[in-house]
Design a protein around this motif. Sequence first.
Motif, PDB file in Angstrom:
ATOM      1  N   ILE A 122      -7.669 -12.615   5.788  1.00  0.00           N
ATOM      2  CA  ILE A 122      -6.851 -12.932   4.618  1.00  0.00           C
ATOM      3  C   ILE A 122      -5.524 -12.177   4.672  1.00  0.00           C
ATOM      4  O   ILE A 122      -4.445 -12.752   4.445  1.00  0.00           O
ATOM      5  N   ILE A 123      -5.597 -10.899   4.985  1.00  0.00           N
ATOM      6  CA  ILE A 123      -4.381 -10.092   5.092  1.00  0.00           C
ATOM      7  C   ILE A 123      -3.478 -10.632   6.195  1.00  0.00           C
ATOM      8  O   ILE A 123      -2.251 -10.759   6.019  1.00  0.00           O
ATOM      9  N   ALA A 124      -4.067 -10.984   7.341  1.00  0.00           N
ATOM     10  CA  ALA A 124      -3.279 -11.525   8.451  1.00  0.00           C
ATOM     11  C   ALA A 124      -2.631 -12.857   8.074  1.00  0.00           C
ATOM     12  O   ALA A 124      -1.468 -13.109   8.433  1.00  0.00           O
ATOM     13  N   ASP A 125      -3.358 -13.693   7.343  1.00  0.00           N
ATOM     14  CA  ASP A 125      -2.806 -14.981   6.920  1.00  0.00           C
ATOM     15  C   ASP A 125      -1.627 -14.787   5.972  1.00  0.00           C
ATOM     16  O   ASP A 125      -0.603 -15.480   6.081  1.00  0.00           O
ATOM     17  N   ILE A 126      -1.774 -13.865   5.039  1.00  0.00           N
ATOM     18  CA  ILE A 126      -0.685 -13.583   4.099  1.00  0.00           C
ATOM     19  C   ILE A 126       0.526 -13.027   4.857  1.00  0.00           C
ATOM     20  O   ILE A 126       1.673 -13.437   4.619  1.00  0.00           O
ATOM     21  N   ALA A 127       0.264 -12.103   5.772  1.00  0.00           N
ATOM     22  CA  ALA A 127       1.351 -11.486   6.530  1.00  0.00           C
ATOM     23  C   ALA A 127       2.105 -12.520   7.363  1.00  0.00           C
ATOM     24  O   ALA A 127       3.351 -12.489   7.443  1.00  0.00           O
ATOM     25  N   LYS A 128       1.381 -13.440   7.978  1.00  0.00           N
ATOM     26  CA  LYS A 128       2.024 -14.481   8.776  1.00  0.00           C
ATOM     27  C   LYS A 128       2.857 -15.403   7.904  1.00  0.00           C
ATOM     28  O   LYS A 128       4.000 -15.759   8.252  1.00  0.00           O
ATOM     29  N   LEU A 129       2.317 -15.767   6.754  1.00  0.00           N
ATOM     30  CA  LEU A 129       2.997 -16.688   5.850  1.00  0.00           C
ATOM     31  C   LEU A 129       4.302 -16.098   5.314  1.00  0.00           C
ATOM     32  O   LEU A 129       5.318 -16.795   5.190  1.00  0.00           O
ATOM     33  N   TYR A 130       4.271 -14.788   5.037  1.00  0.00           N
ATOM     34  CA  TYR A 130       5.443 -14.144   4.432  1.00  0.00           C
ATOM     35  C   TYR A 130       6.209 -13.269   5.420  1.00  0.00           C
ATOM     36  O   TYR A 130       7.097 -12.517   5.017  1.00  0.00           O
ATOM     37  N   LYS A 131       5.827 -13.385   6.706  1.00  0.00           N
ATOM     38  CA  LYS A 131       6.543 -12.670   7.777  1.00  0.00           C
ATOM     39  C   LYS A 131       6.609 -11.163   7.510  1.00  0.00           C
ATOM     40  O   LYS A 131       7.677 -10.547   7.489  1.00  0.00           O
ATOM     41  N   THR A 183      -1.359  -5.981  -4.938  1.00  0.00           N
ATOM     42  CA  THR A 183      -1.216  -5.068  -3.803  1.00  0.00           C
ATOM     43  C   THR A 183      -0.001  -5.416  -2.955  1.00  0.00           C
ATOM     44  O   THR A 183       0.806  -4.539  -2.606  1.00  0.00           O
ATOM     45  N   PHE A 184       0.165  -6.691  -2.623  1.00  0.00           N
ATOM     46  CA  PHE A 184       1.314  -7.084  -1.802  1.00  0.00           C
ATOM     47  C   PHE A 184       2.622  -6.977  -2.583  1.00  0.00           C
ATOM     48  O   PHE A 184       3.671  -6.689  -1.997  1.00  0.00           O
ATOM     49  N   GLY A 185       2.548  -7.178  -3.892  1.00  0.00           N
ATOM     50  CA  GLY A 185       3.744  -6.984  -4.698  1.00  0.00           C
ATOM     51  C   GLY A 185       4.193  -5.538  -4.700  1.00  0.00           C
ATOM     52  O   GLY A 185       5.386  -5.230  -4.534  1.00  0.00           O
ATOM     53  N   GLU A 186       3.250  -4.614  -4.871  1.00  0.00           N
ATOM     54  CA  GLU A 186       3.572  -3.185  -4.904  1.00  0.00           C
ATOM     55  C   GLU A 186       4.024  -2.657  -3.547  1.00  0.00           C
ATOM     56  O   GLU A 186       4.975  -1.885  -3.451  1.00  0.00           O
ATOM     57  N   MET A 187       3.322  -3.074  -2.483  1.00  0.00           N
ATOM     58  CA  MET A 187       3.566  -2.473  -1.179  1.00  0.00           C
ATOM     59  C   MET A 187       4.705  -3.124  -0.399  1.00  0.00           C
ATOM     60  O   MET A 187       5.386  -2.465   0.389  1.00  0.00           O
ATOM     61  N   PHE A 188       4.905  -4.434  -0.618  1.00  0.00           N
ATOM     62  CA  PHE A 188       5.900  -5.151   0.184  1.00  0.00           C
ATOM     63  C   PHE A 188       6.969  -5.843  -0.656  1.00  0.00           C
ATOM     64  O   PHE A 188       7.823  -6.558  -0.117  1.00  0.00           O
ATOM     65  N   SER A 189       6.893  -5.666  -1.971  1.00  0.00           N
ATOM     66  CA  SER A 189       7.896  -6.222  -2.896  1.00  0.00           C
ATOM     67  C   SER A 189       8.036  -7.732  -2.740  1.00  0.00           C
ATOM     68  O   SER A 189       9.163  -8.268  -2.722  1.00  0.00           O
ATOM     69  N   ILE A 190       6.903  -8.418  -2.618  1.00  0.00           N
ATOM     70  CA  ILE A 190       6.929  -9.874  -2.560  1.00  0.00           C
ATOM     71  C   ILE A 190       5.933 -10.439  -3.565  1.00  0.00           C
ATOM     72  O   ILE A 190       4.949  -9.794  -3.917  1.00  0.00           O
ATOM     73  N   ASP A 191       6.216 -11.659  -4.010  1.00  0.00           N
ATOM     74  CA  ASP A 191       5.325 -12.354  -4.931  1.00  0.00           C
ATOM     75  C   ASP A 191       4.594 -13.443  -4.163  1.00  0.00           C
ATOM     76  O   ASP A 191       5.207 -14.437  -3.762  1.00  0.00           O
TER      77      ASP A 191
END
Length: 229
Positions: A52-61, A28-36
């Motif tokens: 979980i989403i907030a943690d991922i977002a914070k980690l990858y800005k 999902t994050f790969g498709e929507m935000f082009s990150i691995d």
Amino acid sequence: MKKIVLFDIDGTILNVESSLARSIFIDTFGEMFSIDISQNIPSFHGKTDLQIIADIAKLYKIDYSSSIEQIWENIFEKFEQRISKDSITILPGAAELIEEIDRADNFEMGLVTGNFRKNAYLKLSLVGLDRYFPFGGFGDDCPDRNKLPIIAIERAKQIKIIDESYSISNSVIIGDTFRDIQAAKSNSLKAVAVATGKAPSSELRHYTPDVLFEDLSDYKTVFDCLKKL
């Protein structure tokens, strides 16, 4: 007065194939935000999906604030495609305990789960247990799991399962992580811990649940305990 039993899902009622959720979040994050995110993904253990989403977002800005509904849709679509009854294991005694509670007078059941609502009911429906849980607090309601019991009880009041005089302290949470125990204690609920998830009983005992079981296989004993709490 009625007693409400609030169940966690993953690690408590059932287990889903271990890599499924992580692979779906990665895709999902790969498709929507082009990150691995596959090489550095936060722990999911006991967290709400919003956390979980907030943690991922914070980690990858990542700023996901305008995309949250699309994230839910993307994740749910993938779960629908990839999950099946064969990828789910009902944990020992869980279904029997649910049926025992359902037959009892003065007991009601709801959910307090990190899963977002649609995904919670998708998992339960595949093993025929969704009908037992007409209300709950879910992982898309709030990132803070400690606030979910209040949300669940308010929903029970809204649909007239209980009346406005009901005291939340007459409720019990059954879960497999320290976060389930904390969610209970922070709201003056009783906490029943079960070591069928990733946390061993030695870890769960550290958080002083009211009762601790290795599993729910002796479901009649578990139910007798619920009646006494």
